[in-house]
Motif scaffolding. Structure first.
Motif, short mmCIF file in Angstrom:
data_model
loop_
_atom_site.label_atom_id
_atom_site.label_comp_id
_atom_site.label_asym_id
_atom_site.label_seq_id
_atom_site.Cartn_x
_atom_site.Cartn_y
_atom_site.Cartn_z
N GLN A 146 -1.78 3.80 -5.32
CA GLN A 146 -2.43 3.14 -4.19
C GLN A 146 -3.94 3.22 -4.28
O GLN A 146 -4.65 2.40 -3.70
CB GLN A 146 -1.93 3.71 -2.86
N TRP A 147 -4.46 4.20 -5.01
CA TRP A 147 -5.91 4.30 -5.17
C TRP A 147 -6.45 3.14 -5.99
O TRP A 147 -7.64 2.86 -5.96
CB TRP A 147 -6.27 5.63 -5.84
N LEU A 148 -5.58 2.44 -6.71
CA LEU A 148 -5.99 1.30 -7.52
C LEU A 148 -5.80 -0.03 -6.80
O LEU A 148 -6.00 -1.08 -7.40
CB LEU A 148 -5.19 1.29 -8.83
N ASN A 149 -5.44 -0.01 -5.53
CA ASN A 149 -5.13 -1.21 -4.78
C ASN A 149 -6.43 -1.85 -4.24
O ASN A 149 -6.99 -1.37 -3.26
CB ASN A 149 -4.18 -0.85 -3.63
N PRO A 150 -6.89 -2.95 -4.84
CA PRO A 150 -8.16 -3.53 -4.40
C PRO A 150 -8.10 -4.10 -2.99
O PRO A 150 -9.09 -4.07 -2.26
CB PRO A 150 -8.44 -4.63 -5.43
N LYS A 151 -6.94 -4.60 -2.57
CA LYS A 151 -6.83 -5.14 -1.22
C LYS A 151 -7.01 -4.04 -0.17
O LYS A 151 -7.67 -4.25 0.86
CB LYS A 151 -5.46 -5.82 -1.05
N ALA A 152 -6.47 -2.88 -0.44
CA ALA A 152 -6.64 -1.76 0.49
C ALA A 152 -8.10 -1.32 0.56
O ALA A 152 -8.61 -1.02 1.65
CB ALA A 152 -5.74 -0.59 0.07
N TRP A 153 -8.76 -1.29 -0.58
CA TRP A 153 -10.18 -0.91 -0.59
C TRP A 153 -11.01 -1.91 0.20
O TRP A 153 -11.89 -1.53 0.98
CB TRP A 153 -10.70 -0.81 -2.02
N LEU A 154 -10.76 -3.20 0.00
CA LEU A 154 -11.51 -4.23 0.72
C LEU A 154 -11.27 -4.14 2.22
O LEU A 154 -12.19 -4.28 3.03
CB LEU A 154 -11.15 -5.62 0.21
N ALA A 155 -10.02 -3.91 2.62
CA ALA A 155 -9.70 -3.79 4.05
C ALA A 155 -10.40 -2.58 4.65
O ALA A 155 -10.95 -2.65 5.76
CB ALA A 155 -8.19 -3.69 4.25
N ALA A 156 -10.40 -1.47 3.94
CA ALA A 156 -11.05 -0.26 4.46
C ALA A 156 -12.56 -0.45 4.57
O ALA A 156 -13.16 -0.10 5.59
CB ALA A 156 -10.72 0.93 3.56
N VAL A 157 -13.17 -1.01 3.55
CA VAL A 157 -14.62 -1.20 3.57
C VAL A 157 -15.01 -2.20 4.66
O VAL A 157 -15.99 -1.99 5.39
CB VAL A 157 -15.13 -1.65 2.17
N ALA A 158 -14.25 -3.28 4.78
CA ALA A 158 -14.54 -4.27 5.82
C ALA A 158 -14.36 -3.66 7.21
O ALA A 158 -15.17 -3.92 8.11
CB ALA A 158 -13.63 -5.49 5.65
#
Length: 94
Positions: free
Chosen positions: A14-26
């Motif tokens: 899950q640390w490699l999930n770009p959609k999760a990173w974008l959602a968190a940063v947004a």
């Protein structure tokens, strides 16, 4: 046969999930305004919501896997998805 990945391996991916990173940063950018206490509040709200979301998808996947173990059900799903894909392509062209 290759053994299925463990739950820990899945969680590590899950640390490699770009959609999760974008959602968190947004979310951090939209709701915290740079204030430390709002960042902690966001973290305490967002964390459990994400956990419940991922758990729901995992549960749904296990239920669907049982249903799709029947070749007829799998074939019907594939045909239905093919129709939706062709329909969306036609919609884009028109």
């Amino acid at each position: 046969a290759t053994p299925a990945p463990s739950a820990w391996q899945g969680a590590a991916m899950q640390w490699l999930n770009p959609k999760a990173w974008l959602a968190a940063v947004a979310g951090v950018g939209a709701y915290t305004g740079g204030e430390q206490h709002l960042l902690w509040l966001f973290t305490w709200i967002y964390g459990p919501i994400c956990f419940l979301s991922v758990a729901s998808w995992a549960w749904a996947g296990s239920v669907i896997r049982q249903y799709l173990s029947n070749p007829r059900h799998l074939r019907l799903l594939n045909r239905g998805l093919a129709v939706l894909l062709v329909g969306s392509a036609v919609y884009l062209v028109i």
